[in-house]
Each structure stands twice: as C-alpha cells, then as structure tokens.
Design a protein around this motif. Structure first.
Motif, mmCIF file in Angstrom:
data_model
loop_
_atom_site.group_PDB
_atom_site.id
_atom_site.type_symbol
_atom_site.label_atom_id
_atom_site.label_comp_id
_atom_site.label_asym_id
_atom_site.label_seq_id
_atom_site.Cartn_x
_atom_site.Cartn_y
_atom_site.Cartn_z
ATOM 1 N N UNK A 87 -56.797 -19.903 69.262
ATOM 2 C CA UNK A 87 -55.934 -20.002 68.058
ATOM 3 C C UNK A 87 -56.706 -20.871 66.900
ATOM 4 N N UNK A 90 -58.770 -18.582 65.011
ATOM 5 C CA UNK A 90 -58.020 -17.505 64.531
ATOM 6 C C UNK A 90 -57.162 -18.229 63.334
ATOM 7 N N UNK A 91 -56.521 -19.407 63.693
ATOM 8 C CA UNK A 91 -55.487 -19.797 62.672
ATOM 9 C C UNK A 91 -55.892 -21.351 62.210
ATOM 10 N N UNK A 92 -56.874 -21.942 62.792
ATOM 11 C CA UNK A 92 -57.338 -23.259 62.502
ATOM 12 C C UNK A 92 -56.553 -24.262 63.476
ATOM 13 N N UNK A 93 -55.270 -23.655 63.729
ATOM 14 C CA UNK A 93 -54.503 -24.490 64.815
ATOM 15 C C UNK A 93 -54.413 -26.024 64.800
ATOM 16 N N UNK A 94 -54.854 -26.712 65.693
ATOM 17 C CA UNK A 94 -54.874 -28.078 65.538
ATOM 18 C C UNK A 94 -55.567 -28.827 64.832
ATOM 19 N N UNK A 96 -56.406 -27.898 61.895
ATOM 20 C CA UNK A 96 -55.934 -27.483 60.772
ATOM 21 C C UNK A 96 -54.571 -28.462 60.426
ATOM 22 N N UNK A 97 -54.262 -29.057 61.113
ATOM 23 C CA UNK A 97 -52.987 -30.127 61.154
ATOM 24 C C UNK A 97 -53.249 -31.095 60.188
ATOM 25 N N UNK A 99 -54.911 -30.589 57.380
ATOM 26 C CA UNK A 99 -54.801 -30.101 56.026
ATOM 27 C C UNK A 99 -54.004 -30.847 55.214
ATOM 28 N N UNK A 134 -60.725 -24.751 58.171
ATOM 29 C CA UNK A 134 -59.993 -23.344 57.959
ATOM 30 C C UNK A 134 -60.566 -22.451 59.297
ATOM 31 N N UNK A 137 -62.326 -16.653 59.826
ATOM 32 C CA UNK A 137 -62.452 -15.480 58.893
ATOM 33 C C UNK A 137 -62.153 -15.983 57.485
ATOM 34 N N UNK A 138 -61.829 -17.137 57.290
ATOM 35 C CA UNK A 138 -61.742 -17.650 55.865
ATOM 36 C C UNK A 138 -63.291 -17.729 55.336
ATOM 37 N N UNK A 147 -55.910 -14.116 70.208
ATOM 38 C CA UNK A 147 -54.880 -15.340 70.067
ATOM 39 C C UNK A 147 -54.838 -16.037 71.410
ATOM 40 N N UNK A 149 -53.698 -20.170 72.971
ATOM 41 C CA UNK A 149 -54.203 -21.569 73.146
ATOM 42 C C UNK A 149 -54.105 -22.075 74.552
ATOM 43 N N UNK C 98 -46.257 -25.303 59.040
ATOM 44 C CA UNK C 98 -46.944 -25.548 60.069
ATOM 45 C C UNK C 98 -46.281 -25.146 61.219
ATOM 46 N N UNK C 100 -47.799 -24.548 64.550
ATOM 47 C CA UNK C 100 -48.896 -24.632 65.635
ATOM 48 C C UNK C 100 -48.086 -24.271 67.025
ATOM 49 N N UNK C 102 -49.189 -24.233 69.718
ATOM 50 C CA UNK C 102 -49.912 -24.776 70.920
ATOM 51 C C UNK C 102 -49.332 -26.327 71.147
ATOM 52 N N UNK C 103 -48.862 -26.613 69.887
ATOM 53 C CA UNK C 103 -48.278 -28.016 70.279
ATOM 54 C C UNK C 103 -46.712 -28.062 69.755
ATOM 55 N N UNK C 122 -52.448 -10.385 64.573
ATOM 56 C CA UNK C 122 -53.535 -11.147 65.468
ATOM 57 C C UNK C 122 -53.956 -12.163 64.612
ATOM 58 N N UNK C 123 -53.924 -12.375 63.308
ATOM 59 C CA UNK C 123 -54.315 -13.127 62.606
ATOM 60 C C UNK C 123 -53.522 -13.323 61.057
ATOM 61 N N UNK C 124 -53.777 -14.212 60.237
ATOM 62 C CA UNK C 124 -53.221 -14.117 59.038
ATOM 63 C C UNK C 124 -54.389 -14.263 57.939
ATOM 64 N N UNK C 130 -49.119 -24.960 53.974
ATOM 65 C CA UNK C 130 -49.101 -26.337 54.475
ATOM 66 C C UNK C 130 -48.461 -27.373 53.675
ATOM 67 N N UNK D 574 -62.562 -21.357 49.944
ATOM 68 C CA UNK D 574 -62.625 -20.039 51.011
ATOM 69 C C UNK D 574 -63.452 -18.924 50.008
ATOM 70 N N UNK D 575 -64.156 -18.397 50.842
ATOM 71 C CA UNK D 575 -65.074 -17.294 49.919
ATOM 72 C C UNK D 575 -64.049 -16.195 49.752
#
Lengths: 178, 164, 236, 575
Positions: A87, A90-94, A96-97, A99, A134, A137-138, A147, A149, C98, C100, C102-103, C122-124, C130, D574-575
């Motif tokens: 994750x 894939x999503x930046x997940x933890x 990214x919190x 941000x 990020x 893929x950003x 995906x 975690x 947000x 997430x 996982x948490x 699969x992804x965004x 945010x 972001x590119x």
C-alpha cells in the motif's frame, strides 16, 4: 556471472520493511523462486549500485524524500517491469498521512516535540523531505500494482510467478487495500 | 403540510429584536418549512446567525438543531460570523470574470490583507464574492456598502477602500 | 396496492411488485449490484452512485436503489462502462479523504474496502485531496473520525428515521460537506443524542466506531436493522 | 429604510417614492425612465426625481414622467425612452445636468435629440413577447399592466375555456421550457393536470436564476412581475392547482420587492386570490426567497429548499409533476416560460407558433454581455443566427478586438467558436454544437480570453456550488478543477489531459442531478473547439491570451522542483 535467468530486484523506499518481511514469508518457496530468477539487488544482496537491465523490480514504500525520488527514477530507467509492492508504494498509505500537514510540522513533531535529547531538525545525512509523500506511480510509470499492508506472501509469489509466465493482467484480480 | 405543535420557548435574551423574529415565525404559523424564511429575518435583524439564534429558531419551529445548522451552512447567503462595518463585494460572474474580476480581488485582498469571505481583523471591512449581480453591462462590478462601482479598476478601487 | 411488474434485468425475465426498486428486484433474483449508501431498512437517497444501471430508453444512468420497477423495463447492471464508472467512483471515494486501510479500525470489515476489492481497483490515478479533518472522541462510548466518512448519510437516516433523534445532519456543501452533530457541537455534549449506537452499527466504514477498538477491530452489526424497522412498523 | 443584500446587491428603497407624472389627457411626450437594476445602480431613481422636478418646473402639463422596467440597452444606462418620438436617451447621468436639460427640451418639443430607435439594429431585430411590456409599463402599477391588455389571458381562460383547452393552446403554441432543458411546456402541464392529487397540486415559478452572466429573469420580474403572475394563475387553472410559489434568489431584492407588491395589488383587484374574474377559481401566490445556492435551480433541490431544507436534489423519477412539493404533483416552470403564457392564451397558440423555427417556437430572451458593444437584455425570435445577435444587435466587439467565442448556457453550457457563428440559435442546433440554450446568458469573448481559463472558471463555480450529496459531483468537480489548474499553471502533461477527459465523461454520466451532469460541458466544448489552446499550455507553456501564469521553460516534471524552507521541495511536483 550471467545466469540467463530473469533478473529480479527489490528496493525499499519510505516503508516499514513489512512488505519485504512478507516476501520472506514465502519460506521454502523462496528456494523455488530462486531457481527461476536471479536476485540482482535488494536487502539480501550485497550490491551497492542498482544494476542495468533488470527484468522485474519490486518497490516497497512511498516516495517521500529527494533520495527516494532519485532512486526510483534510476530504478525505472533500469527496469523492464516495475511493480509497486504494498500500500505505501501504491497509495503512499501511512507515509502519506503527513500530507495534509506539510513536511515542516512532521519534522518538528519527530525531531523537536518528541525528541528527548538533541532537539534539532537534521540538515545533513538525512535526505530532505519532498512536500508530499506520494505513491510511486505519481513520479514514474508503474506496470503492476500489488495492494495490501502488507500483501501476503502468497499474493506476492503469485504475481511474480505470473509475471515470469507472462500473465500480467491477473495481478489485479487479487487487489485488496489494507 | 406538517405543522409544529411546539410553541412557547422564550427568546434567548430580552433584546427587543427577537420580537421581529417572533412575528415572522407567527406569520408562518411556526411551520418547520418556514425555516429559511425565519433565518433570513433573523440575519436581517442581527446581522448574522449565532448558536443562540439557531437554537431558538430550531426549537420554536420544531426543527432539530443539526438540521438547522445544516441549512444555515448550506446556503452562502447565511453567515454564522458577524460581518464588518463595511462590505466590499466583488462580482465574479462570467462577464466580470472575463473583464478582470480576479485582478480586482487580488488587489483588494492585498490592500486589506484578507481573503474573500473574511473580515479584516479590526472588523472594518468584509470582503465578499458574489456570483452575479446582474450588473454585467458594467463589468467588472464591485459593490461597496451598497454602491455599485462599474468598470472597476484596481487602483481606483484601492483608493475608495482607503477612504472608507 | 402494489401490482406485479415484469421486467428484464441483464437478460433475465424478472417479476417484481410495483413498489419494489430495481435494486431489490435484482437482489431477489440473485443479481448483485454494488451499493454503499443503500441500507435495507432505511430510505434511499441515491447519493453514492455505485448502483447506477442502464435502462433502455433512458438517456441517463439511473440509481437502482432509487428507481422503481416499471412494466417492460430493460435493465443492464454491469456493462463494461458501468464497471469502469464504478471503479472510478470507488477511486474518488478513496482520494477524497484519508482512507488508510492499514491503520483503520474497520480494516477487513469495511464496505468501501470490499468495493475496491470486488471492482479490482489496484491503485488511484487521481491525486488525493487530503483535507485536514477532525476526530471527535468526546462521546463516552463512541468516536467520529471524519477522515473515514464517505457522506453516505446512513447514520443521519438511521438517527432520524429509526431512533427519531436527528442528532446527525450534513453541514456545508460540496467538498466542504461534513457530518455534523447538533449545532456543530462535540458529540459528547450533544443534547439530542440518545447514545443508542445505531449510527455506529450502520456505518459502512470506520468513520463511526466504538471506543476501545483498535485497528481492524471495529465490526458493525448491520443485519439487525430490518428487525428494528419491522418492529417499529408493527408498533405504530 | 434601506437594506443592502448581504451579498452586496444594490440597496432597495422602501417606503413612499414620488408618484409618476401622468397627464389627464393623452401625453404629448413621455419620459420613460428605466428602473431596472442596471440603470438603478447608475442612479436612475435620482434621475427620475430630477426629471420630474424639471418637468414640473417647466410647467409641461402634457408631458408624462414615468418609471418603467428594463429598456434593454444596459450598456448605455441610465436610459430614458421617449416613445412618442421614437427616441432613446443614453447615459442620462443625474450628475450631468446638460444631459437632463437636452432631454427636457426634447420633451418640450424644442429640439430633437437622442438615439432613433426605429432604424437601430439593436432594436429592429428584436421581437418582443416576454419583454412586450418591459420598458413601457410601470412595474409597480397594476393599472399600467391592465391598461396594456394584462390579465385578459387569464380572464379569457377562466371564463371561456376549459382547463384542457388551455393546455391544448399551450401545446399548439409549441412553447418549450425556457429554463434550459427545453421540455415541451404543454406536455408537462398535461402530465400535472392528469396526476391524481388527493392533497392538492402546486405551481412553482423557478426564479432562482443562477447562471453567472445571466439576468433575464431578474429583468422580467423587475420590469413586469404581473405578467409572470398571470402566467402562473393560468397554469394553476389548467393543471388544477390553487397555490403557487415563486422561488427568487436572495440576490434579487428589487425583484422580490416588486413581485411582492405585484401580488398584493393583484389580490386587491381580484386577479389573484379567491373567485378570480368572478369565477370559482382561486389561486394564491407566495414568494419564497432563496439563500444563495445555484443547485436550487434544479427542480428537486428547489422543492427541498421551498420546504425549508438543504437544497439537495433527489433522483428522478419520480418527477415533480407526479411527486413534488410535499409529495404533491407540482408544475415547475421558469419565469420566462410563465411570461409567455398570457400572450399564448390571449392571442392563441397559433400566433406564437408562427415565430421561430421548426422545433423551437417563439422567442428567447438573452442577457448579452462580455466583449460586445451593446451589452444588455434582448429578445429575439428563435432561429436568428449568432452572427446577427453578436454583430448586428450587439454591435460587434469593442475597440476592434477579435471575436473568439460566445458562451451560452452558463456552467452547464459551452463555448461556440467563430466557425459556427452562422448557426441558428435554437435548442437543437445549440445542443448539436455542444452547448445548450440554457436560461439565456450569452457572453461574448474576445482574443484576450483564454479558453482553458474559462473552463477552469466554470469548474470553480461548479465545485463551489456542488451540493455535496453525490460523490461524482462532489469529488469529481474538485479533481477536474485541480487538473485544469495544472494546465493553466504549466504543471500538466498530456496524460493529465486524458485523465481530465475520462473524469469529465464519468462525472457527466453518473452524477445525480443536472449540476454534476452539466459541469463537464465547458471542458468538453472548449476541448472540442480549442484543444490547441490546451496543448499550447501543456506542450509549449504558452497561454495565447496572456491570461494564465504558465511559467516559461520546459514542461514540469522534467525538472526537479526547487528546494524551499527546511529540507522540503516546494509542492506539487507530480510529473
């Protein structure tokens, strides 16, 4: 040494290493995998420079620092199939919190507010934070997403074996965040 | 049509202005669907809507507090904070926009140090954006204390604001 | 009085009563349409748009949960286009706030997470929005985490329609829309909340949960609702 | 007492104002002083008093000085028309005594001044049905309205027609809803008329005119509110409703005031209320004031708002025609649609049917604004070309600027390029060109307007006005806005553009109501006709109009963002 087997690499950006742990959870199946690929870079390999011509790279972690960014650009350039593993990638997940708050408050929290001694935000050695953490893929194109975690060992193995057998599309069928 | 049977809560204070609110509610038969009308009156009378006002209106009309709050925050016309002594409204309708409304807004924000929707810390001027004032033929238009300034240019506007 | 209607859903001939929605007719016939804001026992609002279906003759997509069956209707519930849109919708939910997993207390018990899995997301691609949002832990038994809220308004509806308290509503609009308690009051000081916990039980995500739950421990009990509705109807 | 709208709309004066001067016999000359919002904001109320005093002082007993509604050519206000002489006096600012003196001497017959109306293309191309009395009657005097044939339609309907005959007449006229979608009015009336309604029916006039750059409904309500009320009463008779609501924007305090006064007068004289025109038909109208939410123009949101709640839309069906206000069958038409009705009944549906094109009958009122010389309020027969509207009625562009596009339909509409200027303005042609008729805003844009920036402007509008109920609109408009912002700031790549197009298609298809479904339209239409401008921003970092802050240099993403602050890279890379 050239083995003629597909080259596999793993790298670890801003993550907790849980995805690598999960990779290791393949246990004895790692031996089967080792028969099919040559592990050219990663925590288990003592190579300092990311090699050229890698077939599959598994990336753990989000892109959070300048160093992460430099690495992932190089990795992308030298990899045929780039896999975001877990994750954070894939999503930046933890990672990214932070941000919504921006990097400065995150640094203050870590190095000033919560530090018991030497309260100082490092300016050397520790790489500079990007404004936002990020997903991979950003910054660079990613070919496959796994995906989870962390993703389970089964899932990782399934995707990697699938890639080795040329079955890219199946990776999506087992997607689950968290 | 539902009607409220609740009548009888007394006004939050002995401020005489509550009578105008009461009159409005009575005229509407204390119907819950009169909520927006009553909020209009309350804001006209007090200038803004505070918690006391929202509770009082809600209880009198038999509308739950969260619903009153939901309505009061849905419509941009209602404000929960007191407004400044002066108001400066920049029209951002299409005609004004293509004729330079953003430059006007930027100049005003810079001059007063506040973003649209806010009031200067000294409570002197509130800067607001309007969707379209229908003064398209005078675009870009700015309304300062009810007076329309058509074909507005930043420099002249800043002058007017300084003299408030 | 409800009458019998016949219609075609995904090529299958289906009979339903005139007061049924397309969604319930489909479900009865084993055709699954994904939903988030819908919950059996509550009124339908058609807000999450996950259940949009194609109806022959209608230029627009219609929310299955809010569309009554009609005689001769021809409904398609899972064309390629619909699946792609649904995947987009779930992606937009994830990037809005947000989430997430996982948490999250609701990890593995979350209907948003399930939708992502079912739709093979699969992804965004879109950047996350945010916003910085609050967590209200002032209530003695429950917590509201706005970060996980998808604005499905199940809690608002269960509180209004079943409990009759109307503690919850939505404040603001657009991207600034938020779940709100009373007059923006901390939940713990609410004058209307009966602490019945129904809102917590119907929450599809980890936005409303019982205190003391940690990651992956918050499990809602949603199936109780139809019984309550039935009991309420019989009582009145 | 004077109150400002908190949104800053011009103050509305209450209380007694000087009476108009109306001679006992026929007037030799009349000064019709425009009292619509545009001219008022330029001081036309003071002008009225000055003129009145001047005419009295000169002892011109056979000269009338009257307040009238919108005279149309708003760009040149304050306006005064002298109909007997066919002259329009422009820019009669009360602060410039010379202009008033010229006007007074013209009224006295001493000189001939002002702009001749007859030969002026601004006026000669127009056909007035809705605006028939705008600029000729005093908006606050019912007797003016009645003297010009007002309420004849209602009394004809009530005394000599059955409700079904009224509906048949509306069907025959070919009238379609003027609020935007263009649904045939007669068919909608028939649906409501047929609906079962144990608890009554309602007629609602949608005056929540929210499109930025549109002020048609406002002008009609400010200029001739009685015509709208008459239309509503006829509708009430036709569909079997006894109650009506007019839902007006809070931003239009003057319209609210004149409408309320019109209702009082109409009730006083028996045109509304019980036993209208001596029949057993009764019809009451209430005004409901909006509170600043564009989405309330959507009919189900409007209903929610009239019921005192958050103006969030509901899925349709069920349509308001079967289940609207308080669950009762409800007829909702907009101001302009209702304003057409009295003529349709008094002159017959066939009469309106002769105006316009094959499928779009009658006229359309437009608020013509932007980079055009004659900005103002116009009414043209359907089927006139855009070129005629912009270059003949509108007098072309100001100061030799180059035409770029004309925007119609507001935030759900589109931009039409120069190559399509010769297309006829009707519902189908506009839709085929990727725009919509909309409520009638028509904004002319010149070469100083950036089309990407225009798309961003409308998206900004939509994201702020999104009610937040359904996800695609709530999050999709925000994401589309950010993508457009990337383009205008030089941070976008072609893949962002592809993302924008995909997202736009999805938001259009899946949103709950017209706001979300229409929000992507400005993006689609600018991409369709001005894709080159998008690509110039993305590939070359060039904004041809010089509006957008695209930084010079290579496209973003290729360069590392600069270091800023302590160990941070400044945002957005972001590119």
């Amino acid at each position: 040494m050239r083995s003629g087997k597909p080259k596999l690499a793993t790298i670890w950006l801003d993550g907790c290493s849980g995805c690598h742990m999960s990779f290791l959870d393949m246990d004895e199946r790692l031996l089967d995998l080792a028969d099919r690929v040559e592990l050219v870079y990663g925590c288990l390999v003592d190579t300092k420079e990311f090699p050229e011509g890698v077939d599959i790279t598994l990336v753990e972690g989000a892109v959070s620092t300048e160093d992460d960014l430099r690495k992932i650009r190089q990795v992308r350039q030298r990899t045929r199939t780039l896999v975001s593993l877990g994750d954070c990638a894939v999503t930046s997940n933890v990672p990214g919190m932070r941000n919504p708050f921006g990097p400065r408050p995150a640094l203050d929290r870590a190095y000033l507010e919560n530090a018991t001694s030497r309260q100082q935000v490092p300016t050397e050695v520790v790489p500079a934070l990007l404004a936002e953490s990020l997903p991979v893929h950003a910054w660079v194109p990613v070919d496959v997403f796994i995906t989870g975690c962390p993703p389970s060992a089964d899932r990782i193995l399934e995707v990697v074996l699938g890639l080795l057998d040329g079955r890219v599309a199946e990776a999506a069928k087992v997607s689950r965040f968290g | 049509m539902a009607t409220s049977t609740f009548v009888g809560r007394s006004a939050p204070s002995d401020d005489k202005r509550w009578r105008q609110v009461d009159v409005r509610m009575r005229r509407l038969g204390y119907r819950p669907d009169g909520l927006i009308e009553v909020l209009h009156t309350t804001q006209e009378v007090f200038g803004y809507l505070d918690d006391d006002a929202l509770s009082y209106v809600g209880e009198s009309l038999g509308v739950p507090p969260s619903k009153v709050y939901g309505v009061a925050t849905f419509y941009s016309h209602f404000t929960l904070k007191p407004q400044g002594l002066h108001t400066c409204v920049v029209c951002t309708g299409t005609a004004c926009y293509i004729n330079g409304a953003s430059a006007l807004l930027a100049a005003i924000s810079k001059e007063l140090g506040v973003q649209p929707g806010a009031t200067t810390p000294d409570g002197r001027v509130s800067v607001l954006k309007a969707r379209c004032l229908g003064a398209c033929s005078m675009a870009p238009a700015v309304v300062i204390d009810g007076e329309v300034h058509g074909h507005a240019v930043p420099a002249r506007l800043v002058d007017v604001l300084e003299k408030l | 009085m409800s009458e019998v209607r016949t219609l075609v859903i995904d090529g299958k001939d289906v009979a339903a009563t005139s007061d049924q929605t397309v969604l319930s007719a489909a479900e009865e016939n084993g055709i699954h349409i994904p939903t988030l804001c819908h919950l059996e026992g509550l009124s339908d609002v058609g807000a999450c748009r996950l259940c949009v279906v194609e109806v022959e003759g209608s230029p627009k997509l219609l929310a299955a949960c809010a569309t009554r069956v009609e005689e001769g209707m021809k409904v398609t519930t899972s064309s390629e286009r619909l699946v792609a849109y649904r995947r987009n919708i779930v992606e937009l939910f994830f990037v809005e706030r947000n989430h997430i997993c996982a948490v999250c207390v609701a990890n593995n018990h979350c209907q948003l997470q399930d939708q992502a899995r079912d739709l093979q997301l699969t992804h965004f691609e879109l950047p996350p929005l945010h916003p910085e949002l609050t967590v209200d832990a002032t209530h003695e038994r429950f917590v509201l985490d706005q970060n996980r809220c998808i604005l499905c308004t199940r809690c608002v509806r269960v509180c209004d329609e079943i409990e009759g308290a109307h503690t919850w509503d939505i404040q603001g609009r657009g991207a600034n829309a938020r779940l709100v308690c009373d007059l923006g009051t901390p939940w713990g000081s609410s004058t209307t909340c009966t602490s019945c916990g129904k809102c917590v039980q119907v929450c599809p995500t980890g936005a409303l949960f019982e205190k003391g739950r940690t990651v992956a421990e918050a499990k809602s009990r949603r199936p109780y609702l139809p019984y309550l509705v039935k009991a309420k109807r019989q009582g009145s | 007492m004077s109150t400002d709208g908190p949104d800053g709309s011009a103050p509305v004066r209450h209380g007694r104002q000087p009476e108009p001067l109306i001679p006992d016999g026929p007037a030799r000359a009349s000064a019709n002083v425009c009292q619509a919002a545009g001219c008022l904001s330029m001081g036309s109320d003071q002008l009225f008093e000055t003129l009145r005093a001047a005419v009295l002082a000169r002892g011109l007993h056979d000269v009338a000085v009257r307040r009238v509604g919108c005279l149309g050519l708003c760009a040149a206000g304050p306006l005064v028309e002298v109909p007997e002489q066919g002259r329009l006096f422009e820019r009669v600012h009360p602060g410039e005594p010379k202009r008033t003196e010229d006007l007074v001497s013209s009224l006295a017959g001493e000189t001939v001044a002002g702009r001749s109306v007859a030969a002026d293309p601004f006026f000669s191309h127009q056909v007035k049905v809705v605006l028939e009395r705008c600029g000729t009657v005093d908006p606050e005097r019912l007797e003016d309205y009645v003297a010009t044939g007002g309420y004849e339609g209602l009394s004809k309907a009530l005394t000599s027609m059955t409700p079904e005959e009224v509906i048949a007449e509306v069907v025959r006229s070919g009238l379609r809803g003027r609020g935007g979608a263009g649904y045939p009015t007669g068919l909608m009336w028939r649906t409501v008329a047929k609906a079962e309604a144990p608890e009554g029916k309602y007629v609602v006039c949608n005056a929540d005119e929210g499109d930025p750059g549109a002020f048609m409904d406002r002008s009609v309500l400010e200029s001739c509110p009685q015509q709208v009320l008459e239309g509503m009463a006829i509708a009430g008779y036709a569909v079997g409703a006894h109650r009506g609501y007019v839902y007006v924007r809070a931003e239009y305090p003057l319209a609210v005031k004149r409408l309320s006064s019109a209702i009082r007068q109409a009730e006083r004289d028996g045109h509304l209320g019980p036993e209208i025109a001596g029949t057993r038909f009764n019809f009451q109208v209430e005004v409901r004031i909006g509170a600043g939410a564009f989405v309330c123009g959507e009919e189900t949101a409007l209903i929610a708002s009239i019921q005192g709640g958050r103006g969030t839309p509901k899925p349709r069906p069920p349509y308001p025609a079967s289940s609207g206000l308080w669950g009762c069958p409800t007829l909702i038409n907009n101001v302009e649609t209702f304003a057409n009705i009295p003529s349709v009944i008094s002159r017959g549906g066939d009469w309106l049917n002769t105006i316009g094109t094959e499928r779009s009958k009658g006229t359309k009122v437009f608020a013509l604004t932007g980079a055009v010389t004659n900005t103002g309020l116009i009414e043209v027969p359907m089927g006139l070309t855009l070129r005629q509207i912009v270059f003949e009625i509108g007098g072309g562009l100001a100061e030799g600027r180059k035409f770029k596009a004309v925007q119609t339909g507001g935030p759900s509409g589109g931009c039409i390029p120069e190559s399509l200027l010769d297309m006829a303005v009707d519902y189908e042609t506009l839709a085929a060109a990727g725009s919509i008729m909309g409520s009638g805003g028509m904004i002319v844009m010149d070469d100083r307007t950036c089309m990407v920036d225009v798309a961003k402007f409308f998206m900004d509008f939509c994201r702020e006005e999104s009610c937040g109920k359904c996800l695609p609109c709530r999050v999709g408009t925000e994401e589309m806005y950010r993508l457009l912002d990337r383009v205008t700031t030089g941070m976008a790549t072609r893949s962002h553009l592809a993302q924008l197009e995909d997202l736009a298609a999805m938001v259009r298809a899946t949103s709950l109501c017209g706001l979300g479904q229409g929000a992507p339209n400005p993006v689609f239409s600018t991409l369709r006709y001005f894709r080159g401008e998008y690509l110039a921003h993305i590939d070359d970092h060039v904004c041809q109009a010089g509006v957008c802050p695209v930084p010079a240099g290579p496209p973003a993403g290729a360069t590392e963002a600069a270091l800023a602050g302590t160990a941070t890279v400044s945002s957005g890379g972001r590119p």
